[in-house]
Design a protein around this motif. Sequence first.
Motif, PDB file in Angstrom:
ATOM      1  N   ASN A   1       0.827  -1.212   0.000  1.00  0.00           N
ATOM      2  CA  ASN A   1       0.000   0.000   0.000  1.00  0.00           C
ATOM      3  C   ASN A   1       0.861   1.261   0.000  1.00  0.00           C
TER       4      ASN A   1
ATOM      5  N   ASN B   1     -13.321   4.607  -1.765  1.00  0.00           N
ATOM      6  CA  ASN B   1     -13.086   4.842  -3.188  1.00  0.00           C
ATOM      7  C   ASN B   1     -14.362   4.513  -3.960  1.00  0.00           C
ATOM      8  N   THR B   2     -14.335   4.692  -5.258  1.00  0.00           N
ATOM      9  CA  THR B   2     -15.528   4.515  -6.087  1.00  0.00           C
ATOM     10  C   THR B   2     -16.122   3.119  -5.955  1.00  0.00           C
TER      11      THR B   2
ATOM     12  N   SER C   1     -11.814   8.553   2.735  1.00  0.00           N
ATOM     13  CA  SER C   1     -13.162   8.218   2.279  1.00  0.00           C
ATOM     14  C   SER C   1     -13.116   6.995   1.364  1.00  0.00           C
TER      15      SER C   1
ATOM     16  N   GLN D   1      -7.079   0.808  -0.410  1.00  0.00           N
ATOM     17  CA  GLN D   1      -8.005   1.173  -1.475  1.00  0.00           C
ATOM     18  C   GLN D   1      -8.746   2.482  -1.249  1.00  0.00           C
ATOM     19  N   ALA D   2      -8.858   2.928  -0.025  1.00  0.00           N
ATOM     20  CA  ALA D   2      -9.586   4.166   0.256  1.00  0.00           C
ATOM     21  C   ALA D   2      -8.892   5.356  -0.407  1.00  0.00           C
ATOM     22  N   ASN D   3      -9.635   6.432  -0.584  1.00  0.00           N
ATOM     23  CA  ASN D   3      -9.067   7.669  -1.104  1.00  0.00           C
ATOM     24  C   ASN D   3      -8.069   8.236  -0.093  1.00  0.00           C
TER      25      ASN D   3
ATOM     26  N   GLN E   1     -15.652   0.845  -3.456  1.00  0.00           N
ATOM     27  CA  GLN E   1     -16.154   0.651  -2.098  1.00  0.00           C
ATOM     28  C   GLN E   1     -17.483   1.370  -1.897  1.00  0.00           C
ATOM     29  N   GLN E   2     -17.583   2.601  -2.396  1.00  0.00           N
ATOM     30  CA  GLN E   2     -18.821   3.370  -2.251  1.00  0.00           C
ATOM     31  C   GLN E   2     -19.961   2.705  -3.009  1.00  0.00           C
TER      32      GLN E   2
ATOM     33  N   ALA F   1     -11.605  -4.219  -8.614  1.00  0.00           N
ATOM     34  CA  ALA F   1     -10.608  -3.230  -9.041  1.00  0.00           C
ATOM     35  C   ALA F   1      -9.760  -3.774 -10.191  1.00  0.00           C
TER      36      ALA F   1
END
Length: 161
Positions: free
Chosen positions: A9, A86-87, A84, A78-80, A89-90, A112
């Motif tokens: 990461n 990411n696309t 927040s 993976q989060a922004n 996950q949201q 992904a």
Amino acid sequence: MAKVSMTVNGKAASGDVEGRTLLSAFLREALGLTGTHVGCDTSQCGACVVHVDGLAVKACTMLALEAEGAEVATIEGQANADGSLNTIQQAFQDHHGLQCGFCTPGMVMSAAALLKDNPKPSEAEVRDYLEGNLCRCTGYHNIVKAIMAASGQDVSAIAAG
């Protein structure tokens, strides 16, 4: 024992491992990245999917030493940047693509990889790609819908699952 070093990461990571240590065990036990789930240890369920040098792999069947020098991405990365979702996950949250959550990290990581290679997959292509990921709760419908939504496609015509 052998020393293994990799980038996980975006951060340098290393540790001493036995030759038989699986990548999933190294990530979970040595690095504390418990988002990589282990459901079967036989490469059947896909809960342990991570990316190694940009390719989706099942971490329960890869030795940690095989990832020497590699770039590894896990669900924790993976989060922004602001933390927040990411696309993808949201989209899983918005379209109820999870229930118990056990398979979700592997599903998100597989999604992904799919969307990287196929930015606008059809429903059939999503279902085919997810063949190596098992979910015992959702029936896959909302997972497929979430992945298609994450690709920017209109999913309003897809019937509720």
